[in-house]
Enzyme design. Structure first.
Site, PDB file in Angstrom:
ATOM      1  N   GLU A 122      -5.776   6.604   2.064  1.00  0.00           N
ATOM      2  CA  GLU A 122      -5.609   7.961   1.531  1.00  0.00           C
ATOM      3  C   GLU A 122      -4.769   7.970   0.237  1.00  0.00           C
ATOM      4  O   GLU A 122      -3.780   8.694   0.130  1.00  0.00           O
ATOM      5  CB  GLU A 122      -4.974   8.865   2.584  1.00  0.00           C
ATOM      6  CG  GLU A 122      -5.804   8.958   3.858  1.00  0.00           C
ATOM      7  CD  GLU A 122      -5.233   9.924   4.889  1.00  0.00           C
ATOM      8  OE1 GLU A 122      -4.103  10.412   4.683  1.00  0.00           O
ATOM      9  OE2 GLU A 122      -5.908  10.202   5.896  1.00  0.00           O
TER      10      GLU A 122
ATOM     11  N   GLU B  42     -10.575   7.280  10.590  1.00  0.00           N
ATOM     12  CA  GLU B  42      -9.829   8.306  11.310  1.00  0.00           C
ATOM     13  C   GLU B  42     -10.736   9.520  11.473  1.00  0.00           C
ATOM     14  O   GLU B  42     -11.441   9.900  10.535  1.00  0.00           O
ATOM     15  CB  GLU B  42      -8.564   8.756  10.557  1.00  0.00           C
ATOM     16  CG  GLU B  42      -7.466   7.719  10.426  1.00  0.00           C
ATOM     17  CD  GLU B  42      -6.237   8.291   9.703  1.00  0.00           C
ATOM     18  OE1 GLU B  42      -6.089   9.536   9.677  1.00  0.00           O
ATOM     19  OE2 GLU B  42      -5.447   7.500   9.174  1.00  0.00           O
TER      20      GLU B  42
END
Length: 381
Positions: free
Chosen positions: A40, A161
């Protein structure tokens, strides 16, 4: 370039410290098959510190080349985006991030990583913001179609995720409500990923074990499979017990077999089915925020009577995630249930047990066709 050298370091690190790769004596942990270069990255580097996405993407390219200089077996992916809201600002977010990454780094990646979350509440003025259902399909469709145009092929996905979150409550101590917020999206999202076995390398529901590294013995970390006994009102003791998230795994624990054709004429009810020996598993997930019902119609059944039906229903009731299991023997005079009630954002798995093994006598041949032009933006009036 220092980034290229950094990639070589990462490649050497994997080679030297993960040696159990079936090519010699057991000298270390199992060697990973996949490597995400960063996790991220644009949230901190761009959203918080106002950097340029292109710098992160060039970093991916040079690190990938450095790794492959010393390790050609591990699969490399990125850019592991946290919020793939491609339609933000009339799709400028797509142009400035994912499209730019595919243009800049697509050829260097073996796969593409994304994180997908539903939000009971999402900061950034979105309120409730869900990915499950149509948004997952649209997100992956955009990436696939542009990959096909740009790269000439569609590379697979790593969903490293996925699940649920709520910015208003996730930083608070453990509650059963937070467990439900985390887990209620696991089943419908997983059903969507299982419908794409040719594209999904791995899909990992985001729930860690104890998360003690997060501080305060993990007590302030919302996404845990284990909690301390005394975190629940009315209980005492400091030993670890399962959070309610374990009920997701209990719901799916029996499902196995070959995927078979299932259809639904209700867009907010996701359906899927699997056959294993003399058992058939029918899964129904309700995307609506209110209870729903489904009519059950098993068509073209062979002359193979059903002896038993077991129904698992994972829903929210009495302030906590609840898994109920019911069984029904089917005698000569008993009819199969014609409908079933499903709670809000709940999932039901119906296990049919037949007298004899189920024979699969036909195959489905699925094809996906991509547009030959790319125009995601709306026309402004």
């Amino acid at each position: 370039c220092v980034w290229w050298v950094g990639g070589q370091y990462m490649g050497h690190f994997v080679n030297e410290f993960y040696r159990n790769d079936n090519q010699g004596p057991n000298k270390g942990p199992a060697r990973p098959q996949y490597l995400e270069i960063l996790n991220e990255p644009l949230y901190e580097l761009v959203d918080v510190h106002h950097g340029k996405p292109i710098d992160t993407f060039i970093f991916h390219n040079e690190v990938a080349q450095g790794i492959r200089k010393v390790n050609t077996s591990i699969k490399i992916g990125g850019y592991t985006t946290a919020f793939p809201w491609f339609d933000d600002n009339n799709f400028n977010r797509w142009d400035e991030r994912m499209k730019l990454f595919l243009d800049t780094s697509g050829e260097y990646m073996d796969y593409f990583s994304i994180h997908l979350y539903d939000f009971g509440y999402l900061n950034r003025d979105k309120g409730v913001a869900n990915f499950k259902g149509a948004r997952i399909e649209a997100t992956m469709d955009m990436m696939e179609q542009y990959e096909k145009l740009k790269l000439g092929k569609v590379k697979p996905f790593m969903i490293s995720e996925y699940g649920g979150r709520d910015h208003k409550t996730e930083a608070t101590p453990w509650t059963a409500i937070n467990d439900w917020q985390t887990m209620k999206s696991f089943s419908p999202m997983m059903m969507q990923f299982m419908a794409k076995p040719n594209l999904i390398l791995k899909a990992i529901p985001f729930s860690l074990a104890k998360a003690e590294w997060s501080g305060n013995e993990g007590r302030d970390y919302a996404w845990r499979l284990l909690r301390h006994n005394d975190e629940k009102t009315g209980e005492s003791g400091d030993e670890y017990v399962f959070t309610d998230i374990i009920k997701f795994y209990q719901l799916w624990s029996d499902v196995n077999g070959t995927r078979v054709n299932t259809e639904s004429n209700e867009a907010d009810l996701l359906v899927d089915s699997y056959v294993n020996n003399n058992k058939a598993y029918v899964i129904i997930s309700n995307l609506e925020t209110s209870a729903n019902s489904a009519l059950l119609n098993l068509i073209e059944l062979p002359s193979n009577p059903i002896n038993n039906i077991k129904i698992k229903h994972l829903h929210f009731a009495n302030g906590e995630p609840t898994l109920t299991t019911t069984s029904q023997n089917i005698g000569v005079k008993n009819e199969l249930p014609k409908s079933i009630n499903i709670g809000a954002e709940a999932t039901v798995i119906i296990e049919y047990t037949f007298s004899d093994n189920i024979k699969i006598i036909a195959e489905s041949d699925e094809h996906k066709y991509y547009a030959t032009t790319h125009h995601p933006k709306h026309t402004q009036h």
